[in-house]
Design a protein around this motif. Structure first.
Motif, PDB file in Angstrom:
ATOM      1  N   MET A 106     -11.326   3.787  -7.744  1.00  0.00           N
ATOM      2  CA  MET A 106     -11.460   5.058  -8.472  1.00  0.00           C
ATOM      3  C   MET A 106     -12.124   6.122  -7.591  1.00  0.00           C
ATOM      4  SD  MET A 106     -10.877   6.553 -11.306  1.00  0.00           S
ATOM      5  CE  MET A 106     -11.377   7.935 -12.289  1.00  0.00           C
ATOM      6  N   LEU A 107     -13.291   5.761  -7.036  1.00  0.00           N
ATOM      7  CA  LEU A 107     -13.991   6.704  -6.169  1.00  0.00           C
ATOM      8  C   LEU A 107     -13.148   7.022  -4.932  1.00  0.00           C
ATOM      9  CD1 LEU A 107     -17.701   5.551  -6.325  1.00  0.00           C
ATOM     10  CD2 LEU A 107     -16.599   7.475  -7.463  1.00  0.00           C
ATOM     11  N   TRP A 108     -12.463   6.021  -4.458  1.00  0.00           N
ATOM     12  CA  TRP A 108     -11.635   6.183  -3.271  1.00  0.00           C
ATOM     13  C   TRP A 108     -10.485   7.145  -3.546  1.00  0.00           C
ATOM     14  CZ3 TRP A 108     -12.020   5.897   1.586  1.00  0.00           C
ATOM     15  CH2 TRP A 108     -10.912   5.733   2.405  1.00  0.00           C
ATOM     16  N   LEU A 109      -9.917   7.005  -4.755  1.00  0.00           N
ATOM     17  CA  LEU A 109      -8.838   7.905  -5.159  1.00  0.00           C
ATOM     18  C   LEU A 109      -9.360   9.346  -5.224  1.00  0.00           C
ATOM     19  CD1 LEU A 109      -5.936   8.318  -6.245  1.00  0.00           C
ATOM     20  CD2 LEU A 109      -6.864   7.976  -8.529  1.00  0.00           C
ATOM     21  N   GLN A 110     -10.573   9.513  -5.806  1.00  0.00           N
ATOM     22  CA  GLN A 110     -11.154  10.855  -5.890  1.00  0.00           C
ATOM     23  C   GLN A 110     -11.408  11.418  -4.501  1.00  0.00           C
ATOM     24  OE1 GLN A 110     -10.252  10.989  -9.311  1.00  0.00           O
ATOM     25  NE2 GLN A 110     -11.394  12.806  -8.704  1.00  0.00           N
ATOM     26  N   PHE A 111     -11.836  10.532  -3.599  1.00  0.00           N
ATOM     27  CA  PHE A 111     -12.089  10.961  -2.223  1.00  0.00           C
ATOM     28  C   PHE A 111     -10.808  11.500  -1.594  1.00  0.00           C
ATOM     29  CE2 PHE A 111     -12.232  10.008   2.341  1.00  0.00           C
ATOM     30  CZ  PHE A 111     -13.339  10.752   2.689  1.00  0.00           C
ATOM     31  N   MET A 112      -9.706  10.758  -1.787  1.00  0.00           N
ATOM     32  CA  MET A 112      -8.436  11.198  -1.205  1.00  0.00           C
ATOM     33  C   MET A 112      -7.966  12.493  -1.864  1.00  0.00           C
ATOM     34  SD  MET A 112      -7.946   9.208   1.177  1.00  0.00           S
ATOM     35  CE  MET A 112      -6.297   9.055   1.859  1.00  0.00           C
ATOM     36  N   SER A 113      -8.197  12.600  -3.174  1.00  0.00           N
ATOM     37  CA  SER A 113      -7.836  13.830  -3.877  1.00  0.00           C
ATOM     38  C   SER A 113      -8.648  15.013  -3.343  1.00  0.00           C
ATOM     39  CB  SER A 113      -8.030  13.617  -5.380  1.00  0.00           C
ATOM     40  OG  SER A 113      -8.368  14.818  -5.997  1.00  0.00           O
ATOM     41  N   GLY A 114      -9.937  14.732  -3.040  1.00  0.00           N
ATOM     42  CA  GLY A 114     -10.787  15.770  -2.450  1.00  0.00           C
ATOM     43  C   GLY A 114     -10.288  16.185  -1.082  1.00  0.00           C
ATOM     44  N   LEU A 115      -9.876  15.195  -0.276  1.00  0.00           N
ATOM     45  CA  LEU A 115      -9.347  15.503   1.059  1.00  0.00           C
ATOM     46  C   LEU A 115      -8.088  16.361   0.959  1.00  0.00           C
ATOM     47  CD1 LEU A 115      -9.383  12.417   3.464  1.00  0.00           C
ATOM     48  CD2 LEU A 115     -10.597  14.580   3.649  1.00  0.00           C
ATOM     49  N   GLN A 116      -7.255  16.008  -0.022  1.00  0.00           N
ATOM     50  CA  GLN A 116      -6.004  16.758  -0.206  1.00  0.00           C
ATOM     51  C   GLN A 116      -6.304  18.216  -0.551  1.00  0.00           C
ATOM     52  OE1 GLN A 116      -5.109  17.037  -3.949  1.00  0.00           O
ATOM     53  NE2 GLN A 116      -3.942  18.791  -3.260  1.00  0.00           N
ATOM     54  N   SER A 117      -7.240  18.424  -1.498  1.00  0.00           N
ATOM     55  CA  SER A 117      -7.481  19.835  -1.847  1.00  0.00           C
ATOM     56  C   SER A 117      -8.220  20.544  -0.720  1.00  0.00           C
ATOM     57  CB  SER A 117      -8.179  19.973  -3.205  1.00  0.00           C
ATOM     58  OG  SER A 117      -9.498  19.546  -3.143  1.00  0.00           O
TER      59      SER A 117
END
Lengths: 289, 316
Positions: free
Chosen positions: A1-12
């Motif tokens: 979950m946190l990892w997914l948010q991290f990748m989403s943060g990188l994307q934005s």
């Protein structure tokens, strides 16, 4: 979950960097604040939408064409705007410099309303990226990885252009001390026009990349401008690497903030801006002048 | 200031505008009265912005936030809390202006020390924030549907009466702002605008003066917002939008920032353009955008500089 948010943060963060880098470079080199920056972003989104729709028999090919063509179209518009308007205003008062940007915002908004109407427009994620990719146990949307990859690649390219080419040397010299550089014979006209071209190319690329994730709206222009302002205020106006650092910071704050208070991610960005301003009024990497 | 006689022009202009304003009030038909009232409110709004922009040299892109706060606080007090009647409306107006002053203090304290470019970006961003809050706070502001059913002031329902009262109020505010502009306070603001460093060296508390100008301008903008709320019997989120802030800035520059009456001339011209252009073309906003760009490129001093130039040439 946190990892997914991290990748989403990188994307934005990747999108934010592409969006804001141009605004920062233009200010650093030309000492001009183009508040119509977000209008180029919105225009790129709608153009990409139309091109993908026109080639709807194969939407993947349409997206690829848009990805290659739209940033160039936006760069050409940017160059035209510089040659016709901003070139004549570099020595003008700040207030007089702002006025044509307002005119451009009106023009672009009206054009979008007339051509594309008031609905939100979006396109499908290209089918190559429709499968989520397993990264360290989490399933990441493939398109996130594409955006992150493109963002990273373009950052390296910009770094190479600025730090390893003769053109970049002139850009750095002009940004460091404009009068001295111009006095030593830097061709200011060509330099400013090319900086505008590169900057608008970057913002055009950001517009195309975000389209499958966020629809193009008539209000996208100001939303994008406010995002870009947040990045350069936090990172420091005129600093490319400040923009990169601030984009990462904002991307992460948005991605993880959404877990805590889903409705008010925008508030986090403003709070971050307020804190940075109180501590470092010229941004994290900016110089007080 | 150009070499011609600005004072003479100002006297002639003031007399002409006052005469025209009174003539409209006495002889004008309903349509004209409504449009003229609209212009009056916009002129006060633009005039208040010029205290920040022209006199203090701060390019604010969030002036609509104060305008809308004034209108919305007044409207909410009337619609949700029933502050109607003359006394209620007056109290609501006072509270509306106070709310705007408070907002300007908060925003001002945060941004008053940053430089030009940051000031522009931050005011624009904070203005958008206020716009989003008004848009999303549906239970209080009505959001997208607008806040409708504002009762206004008893006795001011007739278009002619409302116009005349608005005319007197705007004229008094103009006189007050003129006095402020020519006072020691106003001259200090000009000194800060021209050279903040030098002003600081002679002991002027630069930030305090800038903050005072910002807050004072917000209070007049809020009064214009209250006028708007009564005039339209409602408030809509567009009153807080970027477009509203930009319109006022355009009017200010169009008239000429370095002239006290520039914003009034700009506001009248701007409104006539926005009334006229839609009759000519669907793409009237584009036309307006082009007009703005052309003005910036060819007439950076505004219309009044042009008038002054023609006047001085003609008298030679």
């Amino acid at each position: 979950m946190l990892w997914l948010q991290f990748m989403s943060g990188l994307q934005s963060a990747a999108i934010l960097f592409l969006l804001a880098a141009g605004l920062s470079i233009i200010y650093g080199v030309c000492h001009l604040l183009n508040i119509a920056h977000g209008s180029f972003f919105m225009l790129a989104m709608f153009l990409a939408y139309s091109i993908t729709e026109k080639l709807s028999s194969n939407s993947d090919a349409g997206f690829l064409v848009a990805l290659l063509v739209v940033p160039l179209m936006i760069a050409i518009i940017g160059i035209l705007v510089e040659v016709l308007i901003f070139r004549h205003l570099y020595k003008a008062d700040v207030l007089v410099q702002i006025l044509p940007s307002i005119g451009l915002i009106f023009l672009a908004a009206d054009l979008v309303r007339g051509v594309w109407g008031l609905e939100s427009r979006s396109i499908d994620t290209p089918s190559w990226f429709s499968e989520p990719v397993a990264v360290m146990g989490a399933y990441i949307p493939g398109y996130y990885l594409f955006i992150i990859g493109t963002g990273a690649l373009v950052s390296v390219l910009v770094w190479f252009l600025v730090n390893r080419t003769p053109w970049g040397l002139l850009v750095r010299a002009t940004a460091a001390n404009r009068d001295a550089a111009l006095g030593l014979g830097v061709n200011a006209r060509w330099m400013f026009t090319s900086v505008f071209g590169l900057s608008t190319w970057l913002v055009g690329l950001a517009g195309v990349l975000i389209l499958p994730l966020a629809g193009a709206n008539p209000g996208s222009d100001l939303d994008a401008s406010v995002d870009a302002f947040a990045v350069v205020v936090i990172g420091g106006l005129g600093s490319i690497w400040g923009a990169l650092a601030a984009a990462l910071l904002i991307g992460m704050v948005k991605a993880f903030g959404i877990l805590i208070v889903p409705q008010f991610t925008i508030a986090f960005v403003f709070i971050l801006m307020a804190v940075v301003l109180l501590v470092r009024p010229a941004g994290l990497f900016g110089k007080l002048s | 200031m150009p070499a011609s006689s600005p004072a003479r022009l100002r006297h002639v202009g003031t007399v002409l505008v006052l005469a025209a304003g009174l003539a409209i009030g006495v002889f004008g038909r309903e349509t004209l009265l409504v449009q003229a009232t609209d212009i009056l409110i916009f002129a006060l709004f633009a005039l208040s912005l010029n205290l920040v922009v022209g006199q203090s040299g701060m390019v604010s892109m969030c002036h609509a936030a104060f305008f809308a706060t004034g209108g919305y606080v007044f409207g909410v007090l009337q619609v949700k809390y029933g502050w109607t009647g003359v006394g209620g409306a007056a109290a609501a107006a006072v509270l509306a202006i106070a709310a705007s002053v408070l907002l300007a203090l908060v925003i001002g304290l945060l941004i008053i020390r940053v430089s030009h470019a940051y000031f522009i970006m931050l005011t624009l961003a904070l203005g958008q924030l206020v716009y989003i809050v008004i848009w999303k706070w549906h239970s209080m502001t009505g959001g997208d549907d607008g806040l409708i059913g504002i009762a206004g002031v008893p006795g001011l329902q007739d278009a002619r009466t409302f116009y005349m009262v608005a005319f007197v109020i705007v004229a008094s505010c103009t006189a007050l702002l003129f006095t402020i502009a020519r006072s020691a306070f106003g001259h200090t603001l000009t000194a800060i605008r021209d050279n903040p460093l030098r002003a600081a060296f002679i002991g002027v508390p630069v930030r305090l003066f800038r903050l005072a100008a910002f807050v004072l301008a917000a209070s007049f903008a809020a009064l214009a917002g209250v006028g708007q709320a009564i005039f339209h019997r409602g408030m809509f989120p567009s009153s807080a939008s970027f477009i509203t802030s930009a319109d006022a800035l355009v009017a200010v520059v169009l008239g000429g920032t370095q002239w006290f009456f520039g914003p009034i001339v700009g506001a009248i011209t701007f409104k006539i353009l926005t009334y006229g252009l839609p009759h000519l073309t669907d793409y009237w906003l584009s036309c307006l955008g082009i007009v703005i760009i052309v003005v910036a490129l060819s007439l950076p001093g505004g219309l009044l500089s042009l008038v002054a130039r023609i006047d001085s040439r003609w008298r030679k």
